[in-house]
Write an enzyme that holds these catalytic residues in place. Structure first.
Site, PDB file in Angstrom:
ATOM      1  N   ARG A 158       6.336   9.010  -8.515  1.00  0.00           N
ATOM      2  CA  ARG A 158       5.465   8.392  -7.656  1.00  0.00           C
ATOM      3  C   ARG A 158       6.057   7.085  -8.340  1.00  0.00           C
ATOM      4  O   ARG A 158       5.272   5.751  -6.827  1.00  0.00           O
ATOM      5  CB  ARG A 158       3.711   8.003  -8.740  1.00  0.00           C
ATOM      6  CG  ARG A 158       3.357   9.171  -8.920  1.00  0.00           C
ATOM      7  CD  ARG A 158       2.051   9.603  -8.834  1.00  0.00           C
ATOM      8  NE  ARG A 158       0.532   8.053  -8.734  1.00  0.00           N
ATOM      9  CZ  ARG A 158       0.026   8.900  -7.841  1.00  0.00           C
ATOM     10  NH1 ARG A 158      -0.306   9.548  -7.742  1.00  0.00           N
ATOM     11  NH2 ARG A 158      -0.721   7.160  -7.650  1.00  0.00           N
TER      12      ARG A 158
ATOM     13  N   LYS B  30       6.462   8.442  -3.348  1.00  0.00           N
ATOM     14  CA  LYS B  30       5.257   9.219  -2.559  1.00  0.00           C
ATOM     15  C   LYS B  30       4.739   9.254  -2.358  1.00  0.00           C
ATOM     16  O   LYS B  30       4.166   9.227  -1.082  1.00  0.00           O
ATOM     17  CB  LYS B  30       5.764  10.642  -4.178  1.00  0.00           C
ATOM     18  CG  LYS B  30       5.470  11.962  -3.292  1.00  0.00           C
ATOM     19  CD  LYS B  30       6.383  12.726  -2.159  1.00  0.00           C
ATOM     20  CE  LYS B  30       5.317  13.531  -1.364  1.00  0.00           C
ATOM     21  NZ  LYS B  30       6.764  14.090  -0.127  1.00  0.00           N
TER      22      LYS B  30
ATOM     23  N   LYS C 274      14.325  11.115   7.694  1.00  0.00           N
ATOM     24  CA  LYS C 274      15.339  11.759   6.931  1.00  0.00           C
ATOM     25  C   LYS C 274      16.100  11.097   6.011  1.00  0.00           C
ATOM     26  O   LYS C 274      16.200  11.401   4.833  1.00  0.00           O
ATOM     27  CB  LYS C 274      15.138  13.593   6.708  1.00  0.00           C
ATOM     28  CG  LYS C 274      13.937  14.242   6.880  1.00  0.00           C
ATOM     29  CD  LYS C 274      13.105  14.433   5.918  1.00  0.00           C
ATOM     30  CE  LYS C 274      11.905  13.548   5.691  1.00  0.00           C
ATOM     31  NZ  LYS C 274      10.890  13.486   5.648  1.00  0.00           N
TER      32      LYS C 274
ATOM     33  N   GLU D 169      15.695   8.152   4.651  1.00  0.00           N
ATOM     34  CA  GLU D 169      15.292   7.593   3.612  1.00  0.00           C
ATOM     35  C   GLU D 169      16.143   8.346   2.257  1.00  0.00           C
ATOM     36  O   GLU D 169      15.887   7.563   1.259  1.00  0.00           O
ATOM     37  CB  GLU D 169      14.025   9.044   3.328  1.00  0.00           C
ATOM     38  CG  GLU D 169      13.062   8.251   4.237  1.00  0.00           C
ATOM     39  CD  GLU D 169      11.622   9.336   3.701  1.00  0.00           C
ATOM     40  OE1 GLU D 169      10.702   9.050   3.241  1.00  0.00           O
ATOM     41  OE2 GLU D 169      11.845  10.460   4.335  1.00  0.00           O
TER      42      GLU D 169
ATOM     43  N   HIS E 198      17.734   3.222  28.155  1.00  0.00           N
ATOM     44  CA  HIS E 198      17.861   1.710  28.481  1.00  0.00           C
ATOM     45  C   HIS E 198      17.886   0.902  27.208  1.00  0.00           C
ATOM     46  O   HIS E 198      16.914   0.377  26.664  1.00  0.00           O
ATOM     47  CB  HIS E 198      16.297   2.016  28.555  1.00  0.00           C
ATOM     48  CG  HIS E 198      15.801   2.984  29.522  1.00  0.00           C
ATOM     49  ND1 HIS E 198      16.230   2.276  31.279  1.00  0.00           N
ATOM     50  CD2 HIS E 198      15.272   4.199  29.667  1.00  0.00           C
ATOM     51  CE1 HIS E 198      15.466   3.164  31.596  1.00  0.00           C
ATOM     52  NE2 HIS E 198      15.073   4.552  31.240  1.00  0.00           N
TER      53      HIS E 198
ATOM     54  N   ASN F 247      -2.466   0.511 -11.480  1.00  0.00           N
ATOM     55  CA  ASN F 247      -1.959   0.703  -9.954  1.00  0.00           C
ATOM     56  C   ASN F 247      -2.608   0.263  -8.454  1.00  0.00           C
ATOM     57  O   ASN F 247      -3.864   0.461  -9.315  1.00  0.00           O
ATOM     58  CB  ASN F 247      -1.828   2.357  -9.934  1.00  0.00           C
ATOM     59  CG  ASN F 247      -1.284   3.184  -8.955  1.00  0.00           C
ATOM     60  OD1 ASN F 247      -0.743   2.657  -7.685  1.00  0.00           O
ATOM     61  ND2 ASN F 247      -1.575   4.642  -8.936  1.00  0.00           N
ATOM     62  N   GLY F 248      -1.750  -0.518  -8.290  1.00  0.00           N
ATOM     63  CA  GLY F 248      -2.895  -1.022  -6.732  1.00  0.00           C
ATOM     64  C   GLY F 248      -2.402  -2.686  -6.538  1.00  0.00           C
ATOM     65  O   GLY F 248      -1.345  -2.679  -7.089  1.00  0.00           O
TER      66      GLY F 248
ATOM     67  N   TRP G  14       6.840   1.445  -9.028  1.00  0.00           N
ATOM     68  CA  TRP G  14       7.155   1.278  -7.289  1.00  0.00           C
ATOM     69  C   TRP G  14       7.295  -0.510  -7.696  1.00  0.00           C
ATOM     70  O   TRP G  14       5.818  -0.440  -6.882  1.00  0.00           O
ATOM     71  CB  TRP G  14       6.728   2.337  -6.299  1.00  0.00           C
ATOM     72  CG  TRP G  14       7.472   1.424  -4.944  1.00  0.00           C
ATOM     73  CD1 TRP G  14       7.935   2.374  -4.728  1.00  0.00           C
ATOM     74  CD2 TRP G  14       6.813   0.888  -4.627  1.00  0.00           C
ATOM     75  NE1 TRP G  14       8.098   2.489  -4.284  1.00  0.00           N
ATOM     76  CE2 TRP G  14       7.384   1.172  -3.000  1.00  0.00           C
ATOM     77  CE3 TRP G  14       6.141   0.109  -4.377  1.00  0.00           C
ATOM     78  CZ2 TRP G  14       7.461   0.502  -2.190  1.00  0.00           C
ATOM     79  CZ3 TRP G  14       5.722  -0.609  -2.996  1.00  0.00           C
ATOM     80  CH2 TRP G  14       6.270  -0.098  -1.549  1.00  0.00           C
TER      81      TRP G  14
ATOM     82  N   GLU H  56      11.337  12.067  12.945  1.00  0.00           N
ATOM     83  CA  GLU H  56      11.878  13.039  11.864  1.00  0.00           C
ATOM     84  C   GLU H  56      13.525  13.270  11.239  1.00  0.00           C
ATOM     85  O   GLU H  56      13.009  12.688  10.070  1.00  0.00           O
ATOM     86  CB  GLU H  56      10.909  13.973  11.950  1.00  0.00           C
ATOM     87  CG  GLU H  56      10.651  14.508  10.467  1.00  0.00           C
ATOM     88  CD  GLU H  56       9.693  13.969   9.107  1.00  0.00           C
ATOM     89  OE1 GLU H  56       9.335  12.973   9.498  1.00  0.00           O
ATOM     90  OE2 GLU H  56      10.240  14.108   7.824  1.00  0.00           O
TER      91      GLU H  56
ATOM     92  N   CYS I 142       3.041   4.071  -8.001  1.00  0.00           N
ATOM     93  CA  CYS I 142       3.287   4.118  -9.832  1.00  0.00           C
ATOM     94  C   CYS I 142       2.660   5.213 -10.377  1.00  0.00           C
ATOM     95  O   CYS I 142       1.388   5.596  -9.669  1.00  0.00           O
ATOM     96  CB  CYS I 142       2.132   2.705 -10.044  1.00  0.00           C
ATOM     97  SG  CYS I 142       3.091   1.060  -9.300  1.00  0.00           S
TER      98      CYS I 142
HETATM   99  C1  G6P Z   1       4.866   7.938   1.787  1.00  0.00           C
HETATM  100  C2  G6P Z   1       6.362   8.995   2.061  1.00  0.00           C
HETATM  101  C3  G6P Z   1       6.709   9.838   3.021  1.00  0.00           C
HETATM  102  C4  G6P Z   1       4.983  10.309   3.820  1.00  0.00           C
HETATM  103  C5  G6P Z   1       3.902   8.746   3.567  1.00  0.00           C
HETATM  104  C6  G6P Z   1       2.862   8.988   3.989  1.00  0.00           C
HETATM  105  O1  G6P Z   1       6.257   7.067   2.819  1.00  0.00           O
HETATM  106  O2  G6P Z   1       7.926   8.826   0.639  1.00  0.00           O
HETATM  107  O3  G6P Z   1       7.094  10.860   2.846  1.00  0.00           O
HETATM  108  O4  G6P Z   1       5.233  11.216   4.637  1.00  0.00           O
HETATM  109  O5  G6P Z   1       4.358   8.054   2.368  1.00  0.00           O
HETATM  110  O6  G6P Z   1       2.350   9.527   3.048  1.00  0.00           O
HETATM  111  P1  G6P Z   1       1.416  10.534   3.126  1.00  0.00           P
HETATM  112  O7  G6P Z   1       0.722  11.137   1.748  1.00  0.00           O
HETATM  113  O8  G6P Z   1       0.108   9.931   3.322  1.00  0.00           O
HETATM  114  O9  G6P Z   1       1.255  12.142   4.227  1.00  0.00           O
END
Ligand code: G6P
Length: 637
Positions: free
Chosen positions: A27, A632, A514, A517, A533, A110-111, A84, A510, A2
């Site tokens: 955000r 984000k 990606k 996501e 397994h 926000n929270g 969000w 990772e 947010c």
């Molecule tokens: C969210 C973002 C990810 C990030 C994660 C941790 O899920 O979409 O890209 O890796 O938060 O965020 P940070 O800012 O703590 O690395």
């Protein structure tokens, strides 16, 4: 998670908050709204028609801007929010700012209000009419009940009744010309347009802001100050007044004014444009040679000695430690996993990697004499990571942070730390921040190993390999045209498997993250041998497997696993060392990347996987920088 922005500026506030909101869209972007009290509203708590105008919409900020324009919103004070969703669907009704029954008080939050149900029931019994399904709506209703002429006082008192993290901004036509901003765990800053204009003593300001992050105000503000937990700020055309109400909040009436350090805003602090690229994500992928150079700059001597001044406060603790716990979320957690391989091999200290959300609630065993906890975060504001750090601190355990965002909570609260210097990362899918985190962990491992007697020859080898790494990242990026061709062939697949061993196992995780996501394709990362397994049962021609098969000590083992997939009719894409043709016959596609030391190879190998995810997502028509349901910075637990 947010975005919040508020502004006081004669006649311009609505326009400026909407411009700021566009910068905060990363955000959260499922709905957005703005509230503007009319400039010359009557004061007092009495009745009368509201002169507070609120516009809210489902969808992105662009829609809100158009609607606000059509409604000819303008005023001296405005607040806005991009959401969000946590409680309640992303609809116009549930969008912030939320308002009280008489529509005189507007709140952007926000929270999460953890005790919203109890509060809502109580307020309903008292006659409050709730219009939304959100937790946040209890806040304006509480303020309405508590208001006795002072908006800041009523807001602080409302917070005393609320449980959970909050960054809150409030406006009301009952307090003309004011924004009240309050911080408990969720970040909020104050900013002023000109260097000489912040603070009550100085000349009247032209523009004063509050925002959840600097991106919202970077185009205008020249000074910034970060609120601390418990701060309640009253913002007006004259500047700001801050009082600290402590962790429980309650009355601020008797509290003395506090000052927070004011920093000059530099352009680079929040600079974020696409610079000719279609998306932030691809721009950030291409920045990696430069960002990797930045992590190393001034920190590594030619003979492999590492200077990380920020780590000095925990040097003694690390020297006697027999265990390091790394904690993080999401992509940062993957960086921590790579760090585990690196630090254990280099410095021979056992490393444990913990999801912050698990660590904080499972009563971890922490020996304050022999354990050091490191928290890794791009934003420095992830709620679970911050909570994990605070838990360690509360147990007297020495801590450090590996953080990208300089003025973040994690940076401020860690006992020591390393900045990753990747610059602002806007694409929701983290790319350059990840490789910078891994490299910061390499520097940390090398420094620890140096203090534990790493011989000069190995130190030298590391220094050479590290110095060469940014150029190798540029070479890996040169595979983009080939990756794009491969993306075209596989973009229609419904499932993907990513497989790697050793430090490339976290890269498999990772790569899969990606892809899911941003393209919404189901993907799993697995240690290549472990595939036997379970996941091997899924292999067929509709589930491509991406192997990390660069030349390293487990290369021949990975090749065996690759053949196992092949033998079952699976389609295989392999990331291989430049010039390696051995796998040509047993794969459907090869992506060549340059070789480096095995423990640095993950930094290079992840690059084609970032590119693959990006191009598949673009080909599938996905909104790469704003993938559905994600944010984000996750500032709720
Ligand atoms: C969210 C973002 C990810 C990030 C994660 C941790 O899920 O979409 O890209 O890796 O938060 O965020 P940070 O800012 O703590 O690395």
């Amino acid at each position: 998670m947010c975005g919040i922005v508020g502004c006081v500026r004669a006649g311009e506030a609505a326009r400026l908050v909407l411009a700021g909101l566009r910068k905060l869209e990363y955000r959260g972007y499922d709905s957005a709204g703005i509230a503007v009290p009319a400039a010359n509203a009557a004061t007092g708590a009495g009745g009368g028609a509201t002169s507070l105008r609120v516009v809210r919409r489902a969808g992105d900020v662009g829609g809100l801007v158009a609607e606000a324009k059509a409604a000819e919103l303008s005023g001296d004070v405005a607040i806005a929010h991009t959401r969000w969703a946590t409680h309640g669907a992303p609809t116009a009704t549930n969008a912030h700012p939320h308002i009280d029954c008489r529509q005189r008080i507007a709140v952007a939050h926000n929270g999460v209000v953890e005790n919203w149900r109890q509060l809502r029931d109580k307020l309903t019994d008292l006659g409050c009419k709730f219009r939304t399904d959100t937790d946040s709506e209890v806040i304006p209703h509480l303020i309405e009940r508590l208001f006795a002429g002072d908006l800041a006082e009523a807001t602080a008192e409302a917070m005393a009744l609320i449980k959970g993290a909050a960054g809150v901004v409030v406006v009301s036509d009952l307090a003309p010309g004011q924004i009240v901003a309050l911080r408990r765990s969720a970040p909020l800053l104050l900013a002023a347009e000109r260097a000489d204009r912040a603070g009550k003593e100085s000349a009247p300001s032209r523009g004063i802001w509050t925002a959840s992050d600097l991106a919202a105000v970077i185009d205008h503000a020249r000074e910034v100050s970060y609120l601390e937990d418990g701060d309640v700020a009253v913002i007006s055309a004259d500047g700001w007044d801050i009082r600290n109400a402590g962790s429980t909040f309650g009355s601020v009436g008797g509290r003395a004014r506090v000052t927070r350090p004011v920093k000059e805003v530099s352009r680079t602090m929040g600079e974020a444009t696409k610079s000719g690229h279609d998306h932030f994500m691809i721009k950030e992928i291409h920045e990696q040679p430069e960002t990797l150079r930045d992590v190393l700059r001034g920190r590594l001597t030619a003979d492999g000695r590492v200077a990380l001044g920020g780590m000095e406060p925990v040097d003694a603790a690390l020297d006697r430690a027999d265990r390091i716990v790394l904690t993080a979320c999401g992509t940062s957690w993957h960086a921590a996993l790579v760090g585990e391989y690196i630090i254990e091999e280099l410095a021979r200290i056992p490393v444990e990697v913990e999801y912050a959300s698990e660590f904080r609630y499972r009563g971890p065993v922490l020996d304050r004499e022999r354990t050091v906890v490191g928290a890794i975060s791009q934003s420095g504001e992830t709620a679970d990571t911050l909570a994990a750090l605070r838990l360690a601190t509360s147990r007297g355990v020495p801590t450090f942070g590996i953080v990208n965002s300089v003025a973040s909570s994690l940076a401020r609260e860690s006992g020591a730390g390393v900045y990753t210097r990747a610059g602002p990362e806007i694409g929701v899918a983290s790319t350059k921040a990840f490789t910078s985190q891994v490299l910061a962990l390499v520097l940390l491992g090398l420094r620890l190993a140096g203090r534990r007697g790493l011989d000069s020859e190995r130190r030298q080898q590391w220094a050479e390999a590290l110095t060469e790494l940014p150029a190798l990242a540029a070479e890996a990026l040169a595979a983009e045209a080939e990756v794009k061709r491969i993306a075209r062939r596989f973009a229609a697949a419904g499932n993907f498997l990513y497989l790697g061993r050793g430090p490339n196992f976290p890269i498999a995780l990772e790569g899969a993250l990606k892809l899911k996501e941003i393209s919404y394709i189901h993907a799993e990362g697995y240690p290549a041998a472990e595939m036997k397994h379970g996941p091997i049962a899924l292999i067929d021609e509709d589930m491509p497997a991406v192997f990390l098969a660069t030349r390293d000590p487990v290369y021949s083992k990975v090749v065996m696993n690759l053949e196992e997939v092949r033998a079952r009719g699976g389609r295989v894409v392999a990331v291989v060392s430049t010039g390696d043709r051995d796998l040509e016959d047993s794969t459907d596609a090869l992506i060549e990347v340059p070789d480096t030391m095995p423990l640095l190879q993950p930094v290079i190998n992840v690059i084609p996987l970032q590119l693959l995810a990006y191009h598949i997502a673009v080909m599938r028509g996905c909104d790469v920088d704003r993938p559905r349901n994600l944010a984000k910075s996750v500032t709720v637990e």
